[in-house]
Structures are given as C-alpha cells and as structure tokens.
Design a protein around this motif. Structure first.
Motif, short mmCIF file in Angstrom:
data_model
loop_
_atom_site.label_atom_id
_atom_site.label_comp_id
_atom_site.label_asym_id
_atom_site.label_seq_id
_atom_site.Cartn_x
_atom_site.Cartn_y
_atom_site.Cartn_z
N PHE A 1 30.02 41.71 23.21
CA PHE A 1 29.24 41.09 22.14
C PHE A 1 29.21 39.58 22.31
O PHE A 1 28.17 38.94 22.13
CB PHE A 1 29.84 41.45 20.77
N GLN A 2 30.37 39.02 22.66
CA GLN A 2 30.46 37.57 22.85
C GLN A 2 29.51 37.10 23.94
O GLN A 2 28.78 36.11 23.76
CB GLN A 2 31.90 37.18 23.22
N LEU A 3 29.52 37.78 25.06
CA LEU A 3 28.70 37.34 26.19
C LEU A 3 27.21 37.49 25.88
O LEU A 3 26.43 36.59 26.20
CB LEU A 3 29.08 38.13 27.44
N ARG A 4 26.82 38.60 25.29
CA ARG A 4 25.40 38.77 24.95
C ARG A 4 24.90 37.64 24.04
O ARG A 4 23.81 37.11 24.24
CB ARG A 4 25.18 40.12 24.27
N ALA A 5 25.71 37.28 23.04
CA ALA A 5 25.30 36.22 22.11
C ALA A 5 25.30 34.86 22.79
O ALA A 5 24.39 34.04 22.59
CB ALA A 5 26.22 36.21 20.89
N ALA A 6 26.31 34.60 23.62
CA ALA A 6 26.42 33.31 24.29
C ALA A 6 25.26 33.05 25.23
O ALA A 6 24.73 31.93 25.32
CB ALA A 6 27.74 33.23 25.06
N LEU A 7 24.83 34.08 25.95
CA LEU A 7 23.78 33.90 26.96
C LEU A 7 22.44 33.51 26.36
O LEU A 7 21.56 33.03 27.07
CB LEU A 7 23.64 35.18 27.79
N LYS A 8 22.28 33.71 25.04
CA LYS A 8 21.04 33.33 24.39
C LYS A 8 20.95 31.83 24.11
O LYS A 8 19.89 31.32 23.76
CB LYS A 8 20.89 34.09 23.06
N GLN A 9 22.07 31.10 24.25
CA GLN A 9 22.11 29.71 23.80
C GLN A 9 21.80 28.68 24.88
O GLN A 9 21.53 27.52 24.56
CB GLN A 9 23.47 29.41 23.17
N ARG A 10 21.88 29.05 26.13
CA ARG A 10 21.57 28.12 27.22
C ARG A 10 20.94 28.90 28.37
O ARG A 10 21.03 30.12 28.45
CB ARG A 10 22.85 27.42 27.73
N ALA A 11 20.33 28.17 29.29
CA ALA A 11 19.70 28.79 30.46
C ALA A 11 20.75 28.98 31.55
O ALA A 11 20.72 28.32 32.61
CB ALA A 11 18.55 27.93 30.96
N PHE A 12 21.69 29.86 31.30
CA PHE A 12 22.77 30.10 32.25
C PHE A 12 22.24 30.73 33.53
O PHE A 12 21.29 31.52 33.51
CB PHE A 12 23.85 31.00 31.63
N GLU A 13 22.88 30.39 34.65
CA GLU A 13 22.47 30.90 35.94
C GLU A 13 23.51 31.82 36.57
O GLU A 13 23.23 32.48 37.57
CB GLU A 13 22.18 29.73 36.90
N LYS A 14 24.71 31.87 35.98
CA LYS A 14 25.80 32.64 36.58
C LYS A 14 26.86 32.92 35.52
O LYS A 14 27.07 32.10 34.62
CB LYS A 14 26.42 31.85 37.74
N VAL A 15 27.53 34.06 35.63
CA VAL A 15 28.65 34.39 34.76
C VAL A 15 29.88 34.61 35.63
O VAL A 15 29.82 35.31 36.65
CB VAL A 15 28.38 35.67 33.94
N ILE A 16 30.99 33.99 35.25
CA ILE A 16 32.27 34.23 35.92
C ILE A 16 33.25 34.79 34.90
O ILE A 16 33.12 34.52 33.69
CB ILE A 16 32.83 32.96 36.60
N GLY A 17 34.21 35.58 35.35
CA GLY A 17 35.11 36.20 34.39
C GLY A 17 36.50 36.45 34.94
O GLY A 17 36.70 36.64 36.15
N TRP A 18 37.47 36.41 34.03
CA TRP A 18 38.86 36.74 34.34
C TRP A 18 39.39 37.63 33.24
O TRP A 18 39.07 37.44 32.05
CB TRP A 18 39.72 35.48 34.42
N ASN A 19 40.22 38.59 33.60
CA ASN A 19 40.91 39.43 32.62
C ASN A 19 42.27 39.78 33.17
O ASN A 19 42.45 39.97 34.38
CB ASN A 19 40.11 40.70 32.33
N LEU A 20 43.25 39.84 32.29
CA LEU A 20 44.61 40.19 32.70
C LEU A 20 44.62 41.52 33.44
O LEU A 20 45.37 41.71 34.40
CB LEU A 20 45.53 40.26 31.47
N HIS A 21 43.78 42.44 32.99
CA HIS A 21 43.63 43.74 33.65
C HIS A 21 42.25 43.74 34.31
O HIS A 21 41.24 44.06 33.67
CB HIS A 21 43.76 44.88 32.64
N PRO A 22 42.16 43.38 35.58
CA PRO A 22 40.86 43.18 36.23
C PRO A 22 39.99 44.43 36.29
O PRO A 22 38.76 44.32 36.45
CB PRO A 22 41.22 42.69 37.64
N GLU A 23 40.59 45.60 36.14
CA GLU A 23 39.78 46.82 36.16
C GLU A 23 38.81 46.90 34.99
O GLU A 23 37.88 47.72 34.98
CB GLU A 23 40.68 48.06 36.17
#
Length: 321
Positions: free
Chosen positions: A142-164
């Motif tokens: 939900f966070q990412l979908r809403a965030a992507l509407k606010q700027r002309a982003f060209e790439k998404v990077i991500g980290w999670n404690l559990h990478p799976e």
C-alpha cells in the motif's frame, strides 16, 4: 446508524480519496481545528494480542469518533485472516449518538499509506527519481503504490530483513512499469525517497546510509520501544510528524528525544506545511523525515468519507439503535 462492512470498503475508498481526507485533517490539526485523544494500547494477555483505541474530534469537519482494534499475531496462521483488525465508530457531535460503524482494516492500510504520501508530496524534492523501501510486508505494498503517485520515479530499490518477502514490493514496482532492485541497507544512499514500514524494535537504517536531500518516511513505529532508524538520523534531519505528542512518546522520535539529540520543539506538524504556515523543505540538500505515528483523526476522516459515499450510492446499511 449506518453500517459500512469491511467487504464494501474496497469499492468505496480509493487512494486518491484517502489522500484528500488525510491531507485535510492534517491541516485541521495544525490550525487547531482538530485534535486527537490520548491513545490507549495494551497487551491483553491473550494470544499475544495488542488492543487499543484511537479517537479524536475535528471541529471543522464535525467528525467525532474512535477506532477500536489492534494486532493479533496468530490470526493469519490460525484463522486465515489478517493480523491487524479494527472497526471505526462515528458519533453525532451534536447529540453523542452513534452514527456509523465502519470496517477499519483496509481503511487503516489506505490511511497509513496516504499519510506517507502526503509527506512525500509536500517534502520530497521535485526531481526525486529513486524510490527506496525498507520492509516488504502487507502494508508495504500500500505504501509503495501511494508513494509512486507523488513523483516521476524511475526505479524502486528495496531491503527487507527477510529477503524472501521482497517479491511483494517488486510486484508493485512492476505494476507501475518500473525496474526493481534488491539492495543492502548501504544501497539506500541511492534513494531520493525512503519509506520504512517495519515492526522492528531495533534500528535498521543508519544515519550515514541516507544521502543529503533525501526524504524519509518512518511509518512503522507506533508503540513505545519500536524503532526503525538510528536516532542520529533525526538529529541530521528536519523532522515532521502527524502528532507531536505521539511522536515523542510512541513514534520514531521517542529515541532521539530520550537521548537528547533533538527536543520536542524541534518536531514540526506536517499539517503546517499543508496549510502553508511552515515552508517545508528549505534546500535541495536538506534531509527531511516524517514520523508517521498514525492518529485517530486519519481513521475518522477516511471513515466519514466512506460513509458519505456509501449513503450516496445506497450501499450503507441503516439500522435503529
């Protein structure tokens, strides 16, 4: 009383409607027209559940009520329902009579995403291109979908404690037609905007892993002891929040304040930026940080909007009480 059950929320509440409701109530809070009541949040000593109440009153919107609910950690595994469960109750501020009961699960996800989205719109650099995500659980999508509407982003990077779990946010990036890259936390230096949405009690993101000019939205810390980023990051940044009292007691700022790195007076209301009484970002190199603790007025604003829509299209269930 009108009832809007959980099953109807998805057809009534859009990201855009949630954004509008949250942005308006933040402005009302900053102008003194709306205020939140003290939060009650308790471990009930049964199945590991946390239960509580958030409420408030918006004089401008004449919205009064509360959200009751919390976190049941065994729900998904034992009952095949989501762990966060909540219901929102609205009351007539003129009489005190209950006016509506609204399913709060999806609304909570939408209003939380809307809050970080408001902060990105008002505080991130206009030329932001790389979107960073820390956390890849249910709320992260939900966070990412809403965030992507606010700027002309060209790439998404991500980290999670559990990478799976990273495919959760990769899926959203692909939906938006953007490339996704899994990174270590040092890789977050590439991000222009970072949203952190975890349930951690130990900091993940260090101060030196954030580049000058970045906007950071910390959305997971809503309980005493929780922590997503190093306190030194708040000392480097200009800090904004939804509710200052919650920020210093149960939000991300609790740790920086406790260590004397910042004071309560250093924390600004995001609503002041919305209504123009605070200038917001002052330079391209400034780090801005939004401490999104989650306030009852967000829930009430979204619930009131849903009730109005449900009454308008005839799907609200009316009962006598």
């Amino acid at each position: 009383m009108f009832i809007v059950p959980e099953r109807d929320i998805a057809d009534l509440m859009t990201q855009e409607a949630a954004y509008d409701a949250v942005e308006k109530v933040f402005a009302s809070m900053a102008s003194g027209d709306a205020y939140n009541f003290p939060v009650i949040r308790e471990a009930i000593g049964h199945v590991g559940a946390l239960y509580g109440f958030k409420g408030g009153f918006d004089r401008a919107g004449l919205t009064l009520g509360l959200k009751a609910g919390g976190y049941w950690p065994e729900n998904l595994e034992r009952h095949e329902i989501i762990n966060h469960q909540s219901t929102i109750f609205l009351f007539d501020p003129d009489t005190g009579r209950v006016s509506a009961m609204v399913g709060g699960n999806l609304l909570t996800a939408l209003r939380t995403a809307a809050a970080s989205s408001v902060s990105i719109n008002h505080l991130a650099r206009k030329d932001a291109k790389v979107m960073g995500m820390i956390g890849a659980g249910h709320q992260a999508k939900f966070q990412l979908r809403a965030a992507l509407k606010q700027r002309a982003f060209e790439k998404v990077i991500g980290w999670n404690l559990h990478p799976e779990m990273l495919p959760n946010i990769e899926e959203v990036a692909r939906e938006a037609g953007l490339p996704f890259e899994a990174v270590e936390l040092d890789g977050m230096r590439e991000a222009d905007v970072i949203v952190s949405i975890t349930s951690s009690f130990e900091a993940s993101l260090a101060a030196d892993q954030v580049s000058p000019g970045t906007h950071v939205a910390c959305m997971g810390t809503d309980t005493k002891g929780k922590q997503e980023v190093a306190p030194e990051l708040l000392a480097r940044a200009t800090v904004f929040t939804d509710e200052v009292a919650q920020s210093v007691s149960i939000g991300e700022a609790q740790h920086a304040v406790a260590q004397g790195l910042i004071a309560e007076g250093d924390i600004n209301q995001i609503g002041a930026v919305v209504n123009g009484t605070h200038p917001g970002r002052s330079s391209a190199d400034e780090i801005t940080l939004f401490d999104g603790t989650g306030v009852g007025l967000q829930d009430l604003a979204c619930a009131a909007a849903v009730v109005a829509l449900a009454r308008e299209n005839g799907t609200a269930i009316e009962v006598e009480v």
